[in-house]
Design a protein around this motif. Structure first.
Motif, PDB file in Angstrom:
ATOM      1  N   GLY A 144       0.834  -1.196   0.000  1.00  0.00           N
ATOM      2  CA  GLY A 144       0.000   0.000   0.000  1.00  0.00           C
ATOM      3  C   GLY A 144       0.873   1.251   0.000  1.00  0.00           C
ATOM      4  O   GLY A 144       0.634   2.183  -0.769  1.00  0.00           O
ATOM      5  N   ALA A 145       1.900   1.247   0.857  1.00  0.00           N
ATOM      6  CA  ALA A 145       2.785   2.403   0.965  1.00  0.00           C
ATOM      7  C   ALA A 145       3.513   2.627  -0.352  1.00  0.00           C
ATOM      8  O   ALA A 145       3.640   3.763  -0.818  1.00  0.00           O
ATOM      9  CB  ALA A 145       3.782   2.175   2.096  1.00  0.00           C
ATOM     10  N   ILE A 146       3.957   1.527  -1.000  1.00  0.00           N
ATOM     11  CA  ILE A 146       4.677   1.634  -2.276  1.00  0.00           C
ATOM     12  C   ILE A 146       3.737   2.219  -3.341  1.00  0.00           C
ATOM     13  O   ILE A 146       4.106   3.152  -4.052  1.00  0.00           O
ATOM     14  CB  ILE A 146       5.216   0.252  -2.712  1.00  0.00           C
ATOM     15  N   ALA A 147       2.476   1.738  -3.408  1.00  0.00           N
ATOM     16  CA  ALA A 147       1.503   2.243  -4.380  1.00  0.00           C
ATOM     17  C   ALA A 147       1.263   3.728  -4.142  1.00  0.00           C
ATOM     18  O   ALA A 147       1.236   4.529  -5.087  1.00  0.00           O
ATOM     19  CB  ALA A 147       0.195   1.463  -4.255  1.00  0.00           C
ATOM     20  N   GLY A 148       1.139   4.137  -2.873  1.00  0.00           N
ATOM     21  CA  GLY A 148       0.918   5.535  -2.510  1.00  0.00           C
ATOM     22  C   GLY A 148       2.064   6.409  -3.002  1.00  0.00           C
ATOM     23  O   GLY A 148       1.827   7.471  -3.592  1.00  0.00           O
ATOM     24  N   ILE A 149       3.280   5.919  -2.786  1.00  0.00           N
ATOM     25  CA  ILE A 149       4.454   6.687  -3.185  1.00  0.00           C
ATOM     26  C   ILE A 149       4.490   6.833  -4.714  1.00  0.00           C
ATOM     27  O   ILE A 149       4.735   7.925  -5.235  1.00  0.00           O
ATOM     28  CB  ILE A 149       5.743   5.997  -2.660  1.00  0.00           C
ATOM     29  N   VAL A 150       4.167   5.772  -5.449  1.00  0.00           N
ATOM     30  CA  VAL A 150       4.188   5.799  -6.917  1.00  0.00           C
ATOM     31  C   VAL A 150       3.150   6.799  -7.424  1.00  0.00           C
ATOM     32  O   VAL A 150       3.440   7.654  -8.261  1.00  0.00           O
ATOM     33  CB  VAL A 150       3.929   4.381  -7.491  1.00  0.00           C
ATOM     34  N   ILE A 151       1.930   6.738  -6.858  1.00  0.00           N
ATOM     35  CA  ILE A 151       0.860   7.655  -7.282  1.00  0.00           C
ATOM     36  C   ILE A 151       1.248   9.097  -6.965  1.00  0.00           C
ATOM     37  O   ILE A 151       1.107   9.998  -7.802  1.00  0.00           O
ATOM     38  CB  ILE A 151      -0.482   7.264  -6.609  1.00  0.00           C
ATOM     39  N   GLY A 152       1.808   9.316  -5.776  1.00  0.00           N
ATOM     40  CA  GLY A 152       2.267  10.647  -5.371  1.00  0.00           C
ATOM     41  C   GLY A 152       3.283  11.190  -6.360  1.00  0.00           C
ATOM     42  O   GLY A 152       3.189  12.352  -6.789  1.00  0.00           O
ATOM     43  N   CYS A 153       4.253  10.364  -6.754  1.00  0.00           N
ATOM     44  CA  CYS A 153       5.292  10.771  -7.696  1.00  0.00           C
ATOM     45  C   CYS A 153       4.668  11.157  -9.040  1.00  0.00           C
ATOM     46  O   CYS A 153       5.047  12.166  -9.636  1.00  0.00           O
ATOM     47  CB  CYS A 153       6.299   9.655  -7.920  1.00  0.00           C
ATOM     48  N   LEU A 154       3.700  10.324  -9.499  1.00  0.00           N
ATOM     49  CA  LEU A 154       3.053  10.579 -10.798  1.00  0.00           C
ATOM     50  C   LEU A 154       2.345  11.937 -10.764  1.00  0.00           C
ATOM     51  O   LEU A 154       2.431  12.709 -11.713  1.00  0.00           O
ATOM     52  CB  LEU A 154       2.052   9.461 -11.126  1.00  0.00           C
ATOM     53  N   ILE A 155       1.661  12.214  -9.628  1.00  0.00           N
ATOM     54  CA  ILE A 155       0.938  13.486  -9.502  1.00  0.00           C
ATOM     55  C   ILE A 155       1.923  14.653  -9.555  1.00  0.00           C
ATOM     56  O   ILE A 155       1.703  15.639 -10.267  1.00  0.00           O
ATOM     57  CB  ILE A 155       0.103  13.509  -8.197  1.00  0.00           C
ATOM     58  N   VAL A 156       3.030  14.523  -8.814  1.00  0.00           N
ATOM     59  CA  VAL A 156       4.031  15.599  -8.781  1.00  0.00           C
ATOM     60  C   VAL A 156       4.589  15.825 -10.189  1.00  0.00           C
ATOM     61  O   VAL A 156       4.694  16.970 -10.648  1.00  0.00           O
ATOM     62  CB  VAL A 156       5.158  15.248  -7.776  1.00  0.00           C
ATOM     63  N   VAL A 157       4.904  14.723 -10.899  1.00  0.00           N
ATOM     64  CA  VAL A 157       5.468  14.826 -12.251  1.00  0.00           C
ATOM     65  C   VAL A 157       4.445  15.504 -13.182  1.00  0.00           C
ATOM     66  O   VAL A 157       4.783  16.407 -13.944  1.00  0.00           O
ATOM     67  CB  VAL A 157       5.865  13.431 -12.780  1.00  0.00           C
ATOM     68  N   ALA A 158       3.154  15.084 -13.039  1.00  0.00           N
ATOM     69  CA  ALA A 158       2.104  15.656 -13.882  1.00  0.00           C
ATOM     70  C   ALA A 158       1.982  17.146 -13.608  1.00  0.00           C
ATOM     71  O   ALA A 158       1.866  17.957 -14.533  1.00  0.00           O
ATOM     72  CB  ALA A 158       0.782  14.945 -13.607  1.00  0.00           C
TER      73      ALA A 158
END
Ligand code: NAG
Ligand code: NAG
Ligand code: NAG
Ligand code: NAG
Ligand code: NAG
Length: 261
Positions: free
Chosen positions: A211-225
């Motif tokens: 869950g934590a890994i998925a959260g971090i990946v989604i967070g990164c994608l949002i920041v990049v976007a």
């Protein structure tokens, strides 16, 4: 005539045989032989114990054996204290014990045999207590073991002797990349160590959940976007515009000045 005489003789013979049989009958009942500890480490002592009920009324010998070697003997008789026989030359270091009270028909008393400094050569030997009559016997296998040093990952072990028997020590330390305290473990009488090492990998000391890994990946994608679609256009426009203005102005000023002159 002759056959009657023969018949009487046979009956007489049979009676003698019966008397003889009762004489060598087992005059005991035994509880199951138990060993303490269940598995003894090399160099330690193993103790066999059994509860014996005396059902006879004549003198009879009880013998402790290791495989077929007699190691100790007691003479049991009605209304007497059990008498330990002379030490038998067996090659084993043993120490027997039993009740020091009078034993009467029907009495139950404990008997034990300590076998000292056990070696691997007697692993699985049969230890037994009994008399010479058929079936007059209780037995169990002697189990001799050694301590097995830990082979867990990240643990490095220095053993004081091999095989690691009673009193042998193992110095444990943690391999590089692992953290944990150095531990000194000693092999006990039951073939187990008195301490175990714990070395944990220090590079991934707090593993992340899925869950934590998925959260971090989604967070990164949002920041990049955000950077691509929002911050860059805004700041780029600002920066470009600004640069353009400066260039434009300075150029324009120059032009203007030039035009004026
Ligand atoms: C075994 O028994 C002997 C004599 O009783 C004793 O000195 C020795 O310490 C015992 N060994 C162990 C490992 O308990
Ligand atoms: C012998 O009898 C005693 C008392 O009843 C019991 O505590 C013990 O466990 C028995 N030992 C064996 C080896 O059966
Ligand atoms: C125990 O037995 C070993 C051989 O099996 C022997 O070298 C050692 O001296 C013995 N130890 C004692 C205390 O009798
Ligand atoms: C003792 O014998 C048992 C049964 O054969 C075996 O599993 C065990 O490994 C033996 N102990 C040692 C220390 O070799
Ligand atoms: C082995 O002996 C030790 C010390 O007497 C005891 O604390 C431990 O529980 C025993 N382990 C087993 C498996 O019997």
């Amino acid at each position: 005539m002759l056959s009657i005489k023969m018949f009487c003789y046979k009956v007489f013979q049979f009676t003698i045989l019966l008397l003889h049989l009762t004489d060598v009958n087992c005059q005991f009942t035994f509880s199951a032989l138990s060993l303490q500890p269940q598995t003894s480490s090399v160099g330690s002592n193993a103790t066999a114990t059994c509860n014996v009920t005396y059902t006879g009324n004549t003198a009879i010998t009880l013998t402790w054996q290791i495989d077929s070697v007699a190691v100790q003997q007691y003479r049991i008789n009605n209304a007497q204290v059990p008498v330990l026989g002379a030490q038998l030359a067996s090659g084993f270091d043993t120490s027997p014990s039993t009740t020091t009270s009078t034993v009467n028909t029907g009495d139950t008393f404990p008997m034990s045999l300590e076998i000292r400094n056990v070696s691997l050569t007697i692993n699985q030997s049969t230890i037994s207590l009994g008399c010479s009559a058929p079936g007059c016997n209780t037995q169990a296998p002697l189990q001799i073991g050694v301590c097995q040093p830990s082979t867990a990952s990240g643990v490095s072990a220095t053993v004081s002797s091999s095989p690691c028997g009673f009193g042998c020590t193992v110095l444990y330390s943690c391999a590089s990349g692992y953290t944990g305290n150095d531990v000194t473990a000693t092999c006990q009488g039951n073939a187990t160590f008195n301490a175990i090492p714990t070395c944990t990998s220090s590079s991934r000391s707090k593993p992340l959940s899925d869950g934590a890994i998925a959260g971090i990946v989604i967070g990164c994608l949002i920041v990049v976007a955000l950077i691509i679609f929002f911050l860059i256009p805004i700041f780029c426009a600002e920066i470009c515009c600004c640069t353009f203005k400066i260039l434009c102005l300075s150029w324009g000023t120059k032009e203007y000045t030039a035009g004026r002159s």
